[in-house]
Scaffold this active site. Structure first.
Site, mmCIF file in Angstrom:
data_model
loop_
_atom_site.group_PDB
_atom_site.id
_atom_site.type_symbol
_atom_site.label_atom_id
_atom_site.label_comp_id
_atom_site.label_asym_id
_atom_site.label_seq_id
_atom_site.Cartn_x
_atom_site.Cartn_y
_atom_site.Cartn_z
ATOM 1 N N SER A 112 0.830 -1.208 0.000
ATOM 2 C CA SER A 112 0.000 0.000 0.000
ATOM 3 C C SER A 112 0.860 1.252 0.000
ATOM 4 O O SER A 112 0.610 2.189 -0.756
ATOM 5 C CB SER A 112 -0.933 0.003 1.218
ATOM 6 O OG SER A 112 -1.912 -0.997 1.095
ATOM 7 N N GLU A 113 1.859 1.299 0.868
ATOM 8 C CA GLU A 113 2.804 2.417 0.873
ATOM 9 C C GLU A 113 4.191 1.954 1.253
ATOM 10 O O GLU A 113 4.364 0.992 2.012
ATOM 11 C CB GLU A 113 2.382 3.527 1.847
ATOM 12 C CG GLU A 113 1.519 4.622 1.252
ATOM 13 C CD GLU A 113 0.057 4.315 1.404
ATOM 14 O OE1 GLU A 113 -0.764 5.026 0.787
ATOM 15 O OE2 GLU A 113 -0.277 3.372 2.131
ATOM 16 N N THR A 114 5.159 2.689 0.727
ATOM 17 C CA THR A 114 6.537 2.637 1.189
ATOM 18 C C THR A 114 6.860 4.002 1.774
ATOM 19 O O THR A 114 6.619 5.031 1.129
ATOM 20 C CB THR A 114 7.501 2.309 0.039
ATOM 21 O OG1 THR A 114 7.202 1.005 -0.481
ATOM 22 C CG2 THR A 114 8.949 2.335 0.520
ATOM 23 N N HIS B 64 -0.696 4.304 8.369
ATOM 24 C CA HIS B 64 -0.120 3.006 8.744
ATOM 25 C C HIS B 64 1.378 2.967 8.486
ATOM 26 O O HIS B 64 2.127 2.346 9.248
ATOM 27 C CB HIS B 64 -0.847 1.859 8.031
ATOM 28 C CG HIS B 64 -0.306 1.490 6.702
ATOM 29 N ND1 HIS B 64 -0.592 2.195 5.562
ATOM 30 C CD2 HIS B 64 0.523 0.475 6.323
ATOM 31 C CE1 HIS B 64 0.029 1.633 4.535
ATOM 32 N NE2 HIS B 64 0.705 0.595 4.966
#
Length: 264
Positions: free
Chosen positions: A45-47, A74
Site C-alpha cells: 500500500s505504501e513505502t 499506517h
C-alpha cells in the site's frame, strides 16, 4: 547503493494481519523517481522514506505503487515502530507538508499513538453527491460526507459494509478523492473499509489517515470520546481513537515481518 528496508505489519499484533508498509530510513533524500520505483517494486500500500533533520524531527514521505501520497497513517506507525525498535526515545515527531507535525508516543501497553490534525468531514447534500459515487456503491448509503481526502458513505450496520462489492472503475473517476464506507460496529464502536482505485489500489487493508476524519464523525454521533475501530478488509486491523479539539489521536500495534537490504 545498498539501503536497509523493513516491512512492518501495522495496526495489528499478529503477523500477516493489519496493513504492510515498507520503511526505508535514509541519510539524505533519494530522487523522487527512484523512491517511486522502489514503491512500485515493493507493491505494498505504501513505502515510507524518512530523513532525520538537524532539529531531531523526521521528515517523511509516502509512496503508493502509483504515486506519492500526501498523508499515510499506517506507514507512519510502521516508521515509528522501526525507530522505537532501534532505540529512539519517545516521543518521535514526523512532519510532512500536508499534515504538519505528527508526534508519535509509545504507550505503556506497547501501542504507539499518533497525533493527527482533525479532518472532520462535512455533510454533502443529496443533490451534490457525484454520480460516480452513487453508481460505484451497489447499496445506497444513509448519509454522505466529504473531507480533503475522501468521500464518506455511512451505512446502517456492519453487515452492509462487509457485503459491499464496489464498482472500482466508477470509484476511480472520483480521483484524487478516495472512498471510505463506515457503520456502527457489532463488537466495536465503528467499522470501515477504504477504496482508492485512483491512488493506490482497489481496497486498502487498514488506513490510519482516514481515521482523522472517521473518529471525529463517530465521536459526535456516539457522544463518546474514546473509540475502538476495526477496518474490515481481508487482513483486518484495530485502531484506537480519541479526539481532543483539533487533534485526533490514533494508536495501534505493529509487528516486524522483514529486515533486509535492497540494491538500487
Amino acid at each position: 547503493m545498498k539501503l536497509t528496508q523493513y516491512v512492518v505489519d501495522a495496526f495489528t499484533s499478529e503477523r500477516f494481519k493489519g496493513n504492510s508498509a515498507a520503511v526505508v530510513p535514509l541519510r539524505d533524500w533519494l530522487p523522487p523517481a527512484l523512491m517511486q520505483a522502489i514503491a512500485m517494486e515493493n507493491n505494498l500500500s505504501e513505502t515510507a522514506f524518512f530523513v532525520q533533520a538537524a532539529d531531531g524531527r523526521y521528515d517523511i514521505r509516502w509512496f503508493s505503487p502509483y504515486k506519492e501520497i500526501d498523508f499515510c497513517g499506517h506507514a507512519t506507525l510502521a516508521s515509528a515502530f522501526v525507530l522505537f525498535q532501534s532505540g529512539a526515545p519517545s516521543p518521535i515527531t514526523f512532519r510532512a507538508p500536508a499534515v504538519g507535525e505528527v508526534p508519535v508516543v509509545k504507550l505503556p501497553d506497547g501501542r504507539m499513538e499518533m497525533s493527527f490534525p482533525n479532518r472532520r468531514p462535512v455533510p454533502v447534500p443529496v443533490a451534490e453527491v457525484p454520480a460516480a459515487l452513487r453508481d460505484g456503491l451497489p447499496v445506497a448509503p444513509v448519509a454522505v460526507l466529504r473531507n480533503a481526502q475522501a468521500w464518506f458513505a455511512v451505512y446502517e450496520n456492519e453487515a452492509q459494509v462487509r457485503a459491499l462489492r464496489p464498482d472500482f472503475k466508477r470509484l476511480a473517476e472520483l480521483g484524487p478523492l478516495d472512498v471510505t464506507v463506515t457503520a456502527p460496529g457489532a463488537d466495536c464502536d465503528f467499522v470501515s473499509r477504504y477504496f482508492w482505485p485512483a491512488n493506490g489500489g482497489e481496497e486498502d487493508p487498514v488506513t490510519g489517515s482516514i481515521h482523522a476524519g472517521l473518529a471525529p464523525y463517530w465521536v459526535d454521533r456516539l457522544a463518546k470520546n474514546t473509540l475502538v475501530a476495526v477496518q474490515l478488509s481481508s487482513r483486518t486491523g484495530t485502531l484506537h481513537c480519541r479526539v481532543e479539539g483539533e487533534r485526533v489521536h490514533v494508536s495501534g500495534s505493529a509487528v516486524q515481518f522483514l529486515r533486509g537490504e535492497i540494491d538500487v
